[in-house]
Design a protein around this motif. Sequence first.
Motif, PDB file in Angstrom:
ATOM      1  N   PRO A  51     -22.299 -41.065  12.384  1.00 47.47           N
ATOM      2  CA  PRO A  51     -22.866 -40.390  11.404  1.00 47.47           C
ATOM      3  C   PRO A  51     -24.401 -39.986  11.346  1.00 47.47           C
ATOM      4  CG  PRO A  51     -21.341 -41.481  10.186  1.00 47.47           C
ATOM      5  CD  PRO A  51     -21.509 -42.205  11.454  1.00 47.47           C
TER       6      PRO A  51
ATOM      7  N   GLU B 131     -25.089 -37.810  14.199  1.00 42.77           N
ATOM      8  CA  GLU B 131     -24.853 -36.324  13.873  1.00 42.77           C
ATOM      9  C   GLU B 131     -25.788 -35.670  12.859  1.00 42.77           C
ATOM     10  OE1 GLU B 131     -20.817 -36.378  12.921  1.00 42.77           O
ATOM     11  OE2 GLU B 131     -20.177 -36.624  15.159  1.00 42.77           O
ATOM     12  N   ARG B 132     -26.547 -36.466  12.068  1.00 44.34           N
ATOM     13  CA  ARG B 132     -27.189 -36.287  10.902  1.00 44.34           C
ATOM     14  C   ARG B 132     -26.929 -35.166  10.015  1.00 44.34           C
ATOM     15  NH1 ARG B 132     -33.039 -34.509  13.660  1.00 44.34           N
ATOM     16  NH2 ARG B 132     -33.531 -34.712  11.470  1.00 44.34           N
ATOM     17  N   LYS B 133     -25.357 -35.177   9.804  1.00 42.39           N
ATOM     18  CA  LYS B 133     -24.825 -34.389   8.817  1.00 42.39           C
ATOM     19  C   LYS B 133     -25.298 -34.824   7.490  1.00 42.39           C
ATOM     20  CE  LYS B 133     -21.022 -32.311  11.312  1.00 42.39           C
ATOM     21  NZ  LYS B 133     -19.544 -32.463  11.513  1.00 42.39           N
ATOM     22  N   TRP B 134     -25.144 -36.569   7.312  1.00 45.93           N
ATOM     23  CA  TRP B 134     -25.394 -36.984   6.372  1.00 45.93           C
ATOM     24  C   TRP B 134     -26.749 -37.026   5.625  1.00 45.93           C
ATOM     25  CZ3 TRP B 134     -22.154 -42.095   6.351  1.00 45.93           C
ATOM     26  CH2 TRP B 134     -20.767 -41.912   6.563  1.00 45.93           C
TER      27      TRP B 134
ATOM     28  N   THR C 198     -28.940 -34.614   6.500  1.00 42.85           N
ATOM     29  CA  THR C 198     -29.130 -32.988   6.105  1.00 42.85           C
ATOM     30  C   THR C 198     -28.847 -32.918   4.567  1.00 42.85           C
ATOM     31  OG1 THR C 198     -28.937 -32.416   8.278  1.00 42.85           O
ATOM     32  CG2 THR C 198     -28.850 -30.698   6.644  1.00 42.85           C
ATOM     33  N   ALA C 199     -27.452 -33.334   4.297  1.00 40.68           N
ATOM     34  CA  ALA C 199     -26.977 -33.245   2.895  1.00 40.68           C
ATOM     35  C   ALA C 199     -27.692 -33.963   2.103  1.00 40.68           C
ATOM     36  CB  ALA C 199     -25.538 -33.940   2.976  1.00 40.68           C
TER      37      ALA C 199
ATOM     38  N   TYR D 166     -22.837 -32.817  -2.722  1.00 42.86           N
ATOM     39  CA  TYR D 166     -23.541 -34.068  -1.690  1.00 42.86           C
ATOM     40  C   TYR D 166     -22.335 -34.910  -1.244  1.00 42.86           C
ATOM     41  CZ  TYR D 166     -26.068 -38.347  -0.246  1.00 42.86           C
ATOM     42  OH  TYR D 166     -26.322 -39.282   0.520  1.00 42.86           O
TER      43      TYR D 166
ATOM     44  N   VAL E 280     -19.540 -33.828   0.813  1.00 35.14           N
ATOM     45  CA  VAL E 280     -20.001 -33.693   2.488  1.00 35.14           C
ATOM     46  C   VAL E 280     -19.589 -34.928   2.977  1.00 35.14           C
ATOM     47  CG1 VAL E 280     -21.538 -33.289   4.062  1.00 35.14           C
ATOM     48  CG2 VAL E 280     -21.508 -31.755   2.053  1.00 35.14           C
TER      49      VAL E 280
ATOM     50  N   SER F 250     -16.539 -36.278   5.584  1.00 38.24           N
ATOM     51  CA  SER F 250     -16.826 -36.904   6.936  1.00 38.24           C
ATOM     52  C   SER F 250     -16.188 -38.446   6.967  1.00 38.24           C
ATOM     53  CB  SER F 250     -18.382 -37.044   6.993  1.00 38.24           C
ATOM     54  OG  SER F 250     -18.737 -37.541   8.204  1.00 38.24           O
TER      55      SER F 250
END
Length: 595
Positions: free
Chosen positions: A75, A78-81, A83-84, A98, A101, A105
């Motif tokens: 995680p 991938e930087r999704k967390w 960014t959110a 938030y 998301v 994941s």
Amino acid sequence: MNDNKKQPPSLKRTLILFMVFSWLIPIAILTGFILSSYSKIYLNRTEDLIKNGLKSSTSLLATRLDEDIKLVQKPSYERKWETAWKQYQAGELDEVAYLAVINASLKATYNMNGKFNTYVFYSIESDKPECYASRVGYSYNNYRERIEPQFKDIMEHGDEYVKIKVIDNRIFLIRNLYTIIGNQKYGTLITELNVNELYEGFPMEEIWNVGISIDGQPNILFKDITKKTSDKHAESIFSTLKQQSAKTHNDKVLTATNGDYQGYMYESKQDAYHIAMIYAVDKSVLFAGLNRLYQVIIGMVLLFIPLIICAYYYLRKQIESPVERLVQASKTITAGNIGTVVEGASMPNAEFEYLMHSFNDMSEQVKYLFDSVYNEKLARKDAQIAALQAQINPHFLNNTLEMMNWQARMSDDLTVCKMIEALGTVLDHSMNRDNRKEVPLAEELHCADAYLYIMMMRFGQRMQVEKDIDESILQIKVPQLILQPIIENAILHGIERVKSGTIQLHIYHEEDHIYLDVINTGKDVTQAVIDKIEAAISGQKLPEGSGKHTSIGLRNVSERIRLVYGLEYGLSVAILPGGKFLSRITLPFDRNWQE
């Protein structure tokens, strides 16, 4: 025959030694060689297999742990967390969006992956899980009460690296989440690994006997070993080996023993952790192949023992038993049973049969020759004794008659009658009408008393007689007419030569001998006289004028005793303190004579 000469070993001992050196020792050496060589090879090979299995299992486990750690790190990469979370901080997303998301994941990465049992996400703003899911394991409340407090320190002070925590035989991965830019913490991710998935496909045969220690934390056991074996020794193997772990060793195997178990530990240092795999194996399982070999060898030895015993008894029957029969017959002959023959069944072979018949023929011939020589010797001995007694009787009779003649001339008294009675006693004892070779000692003393009475009548106050006699031996048998000649010699060479003197008669026994001592006083006797007397006793020819009494009396008594009892007995003389002269007759004392 020299009794001190070392005797050779017996035939029985020789046969036993032959069987030992020809059979038992070679079998023992061969068995020992096989056991030692095979045991060493077997143990080395077994330990190598175990060590290789540990290395392979540890390597497989480390690979799977590394894969799980990468999934926990995913995680962040991938930087999704991140960014959110930034959108949530900027107000672009509310808290529900938030967390949606994050939760989506988590489900996609961990909930659908069989490698994980539980995932937990903590937001930086909250001290309780924002997202929680567990397929197998703790409930939410149970997790918060028992597990969560053990993560507080890592959550508050930990860095961004993945930490491994072992709790209740479960493996947890903990990672604090930081932004790539600015390195700002925005949450914590905790996952529990599926240990069954982690251990699947291990090369170790007994998976329940394997334990894992990560960074020195409590052991992770595949299965509770105490329930499997009910043996505390096996459980303590893990603690013992874990204490030896230095956390710095790499590619090293340590061993330990406890009770019925043997333990092995392989250590491997990884980039993010140190792992030690421990394997405990029951010695009965470890040495099962070796024990089977022992059983086969013991069975073979037990099979050989009856064969060796049968071989020994066969040789004993063919050799030892015939020899023992011949030896026993020889010992019987040596003990004095002349003419003994080997009796019983025939010998087991022709050679010993021939020896038995030859031995019996020789034994019978020896008995015939011995009987002939022995009877001849007895007849000659009787003739010698009779001749010696015949020499004494006339001499004594002549002296006595002479004394009686002088006494009758000097006095017409009853004393003559007493002397005649004493003379009759002496003559009757000397004539031996019953042809006896031995008489009781009391009878011999009665004759001596009669002779002393006659001599006391002759010498009067000049002669004194003293007696010390052991009455317990009066009935023992002694040769006839041995004491009177010694007393006569004592009077002749003692009392007659002085104005007055004493005759002492001392009869007693010590140990295995009887002593008849005649002691007289008189003129001093020189060593030269003693030498002449001893020469006469020994049978040497004396010079003219040496004295007929000594020749006839002392020598005849000594020769008669030696003919009857042997050379160690007889007559001896000595000078006692005070000038006394001792004549000692030594006879054997049989302690069983009264039975």
